[in-house]
Enzyme design. Structure first.
Site: not given
Length: 357
Positions: A142, A191, A223, A247, A251
Site C-alpha cells: 500500500y 506467503k 491462503d 486488510d 474483514d
C-alpha cells in the site's frame, strides 16, 4: 482527568456513529469523573468538498495536538471518479503515516447472543471465539512504489511490496507482547513459498520467537489462513501479518462474527496517541437514515480508553454495556437476519447502551 479527542466524522454514516460514541464517552466521563474535550476536523469526501484535499493540513495538525483520534468512515460514490491521489481513501493512508501509526489491532469476537448470526455452522462456533489480528499498517504494497509503464504485453500497472527489518521487528514485537497478555499463542501469516518479502518476514519472526519462549509460535500461509478462519476460528488467539494480508483477513474475521457492524479497531504507534475506528465503511446507501449500527464505533471508543488513556475499568464498563444490550435481545437492522423482531435505529441502540452504563 481531562483528555482532548479529535473527531474525524468523515462521510456517509460516519457522523451518526461518531456522535453515538461521543454520547457514550460523555456518559462514562460523568460516571468516572473524567472530562473529554471533542474537536471536529474534516477528512475524506467532506474535506474534498470543502477544501479540495482529502486530508487538510489543519486536520493533521489537530490530530497531532490531540490526546487521541476517533474516526468514522470516509468515501462514497460521489468521489469514485477522482484520481487516486485525490480520493477520500487516500486520507486514511496519509493520517496513519502522519501520526506514525504502524500497528492496527482488530479484535474479532463472537458474542454468545449473536451465535445464530454467524454464517458458520452451529457446530463450528459452538465454543465461540475471540481473536486479535495485529496488522502492519504503514508498509508493504500500500505504501510501495507504484505507477504505469510499458510492459511485455503493452501498457501495464505495478505496485511494489517492500518490507524492512525494522518494520517487521516493530510489528512483531507488538504481536508477541499482545500474545503474552492473552493466551500466549501467536500465528504469523505470510506467503513465504512465493514472496521474498514474506521470506524475510518469516526469518525475522522466527528470530523473535526465541525471545518469547513462553509464546506458542507458528507460521501459516495466507491462503491456508483464509480457509482456517472459516473452518475453525477458535484455533486462533493472536494473528500477525502484513498490511495487505491483514486488510483482507480482518474483514473475513469480522464477517464470521455475524456483522461487520460489530468490529472495532485501534491504530497505534510509538506514543499513547492512537486512532480508533470501526472497520466497516461509510455505507452511503443508509447514510442519514438513522439505520447504522453504532456498536463498532462505541467499542472503538472503549479501545481508546484502554490503549491510549489506560482507563481499563471505564473500557470494561462500555464493553459490558454492549454485552448487556445484546443479551437483552436488542438489535439494529444488520443483526436481525436470524433473530427477528423490530430493528432499533442508531440513536435507539445508543440509548440502550447508555442505559446500561
Amino acid at each position: 482527568m481531562k483528555y482532548s479527542i479529535a473527531l474525524l466524522k468523515g462521510d456517509g454514516i460516519g457522523p451518526e456513529i461518531v456522535d453515538s460514541a461521543v454520547e457514550v464517552l460523555k456518559k462514562v466521563g460523568a460516571k468516572y469523573g473524567h472530562e473529554f474535550e471533542f474537536t471536529p476536523y474534516l477528512i475524506g469526501g467532506c474535506a474534498i468538498d470543502a477544501t479540495g484535499e482529502p486530508l487538510p493540513e489543519e486536520t493533521v495538525k489537530g490530530c497531532l495536538a490531540s490526546d487521541s483520534v476517533l474516526l468514522g468512515a470516509v468515501g462514497g460514490p460521489k468521489w469514485d471518479n477522482l484520481p487516486g491521489g485525490k480520493r477520500p481513501e487516500k486520507a486514511l493512508l496519509g493520517i496513519r503515516s502522519a501520526l506514525g501509526l504502524f500497528t492496527n489491532l482488530r479484535p474479532a469476537k463472537l458474542y454468545p447472543a449473536l451465535k445464530n448470526a454467524s454464517p458458520l455452522r452451529a457446530d463450528i462456533v459452538a465454543g465461540g471465539f475471540e481473536l486479535m489480528i495485529v496488522r502492519e499498517l504503514t508498509g508493504g504494497i500500500y505504501f510501495g512504489e507504484r505507477g504505469r509503464r510499458e510492459g511485455k504485453y503493452g501498457p501495464e500497472a505495478f505496485d511494489t511490496e517492500a518490507y524492512s527489518r525494522m518494520e517487521i521487528e516493530r510489528i512483531g514485537r507488538v504481536a508477541f507482547e499482545t500474545a503474552m497478555k492473552r493466551n500466549r499463542k501467536l500465528v504469523s501469516i505470510d506467503k513465504a513459498n512465493v514472496l521474498e518479502t514474506s521470506r524475510l518476514w518469516r526469518e525475522i519472526m522466527h528470530e523473535m520467537s526465541k525471545e518469547y519462549s513462553e509464546v506458542e509460535y507458528s507460521d501459516m500461509l495466507v491462503d491456508n489462513a483464509a480457509m482456517q478462519l472459516v473452518r475453525n476460528p477458535g484455533q486462533f488467539d493472536v494473528i500477525v501479518t502484513s498490511n495487505m494480508f491483514g486488510d483482507i483477513l480482518s474483514d473475513e474475521a469480522s464477517q464470521i462474527t455475524g456483522s461487520i457492524g460489530m468490529l472495532a479497531s485501534a491504530s497505534l504507534g510509538s506514543t499513547k496517541r492512537g486512532m480508533y475506528e470501526p472497520i466497516h465503511g461509510s455505507a452511503p446507501d443508509i447514510a442519514g437514515q438513522n439505520k447504522a449500527n453504532p456498536i463498532a464505533t462505541v467499542l472503538s471508543a472503549a479501545m481508546m480508553l484502554r490503549y491510549s488513556f489506560d482507563l481499563k475499568e471505564e473500557a470494561d464498563c462500555i464493553e459490558k454495556a454492549v454485552d448487556a444490550v445484546l443479551e437483552k435481545g436488542f438489535r439494529t437492522a444488520d443483526l436481525l437476519g436470524t433473530s427477528g423482531g423490530n430493528a432499533l435505529s442508531c440513536t435507539e441502540m445508543t440509548e440502550k447502551i447508555l442505559e446500561n452504563i
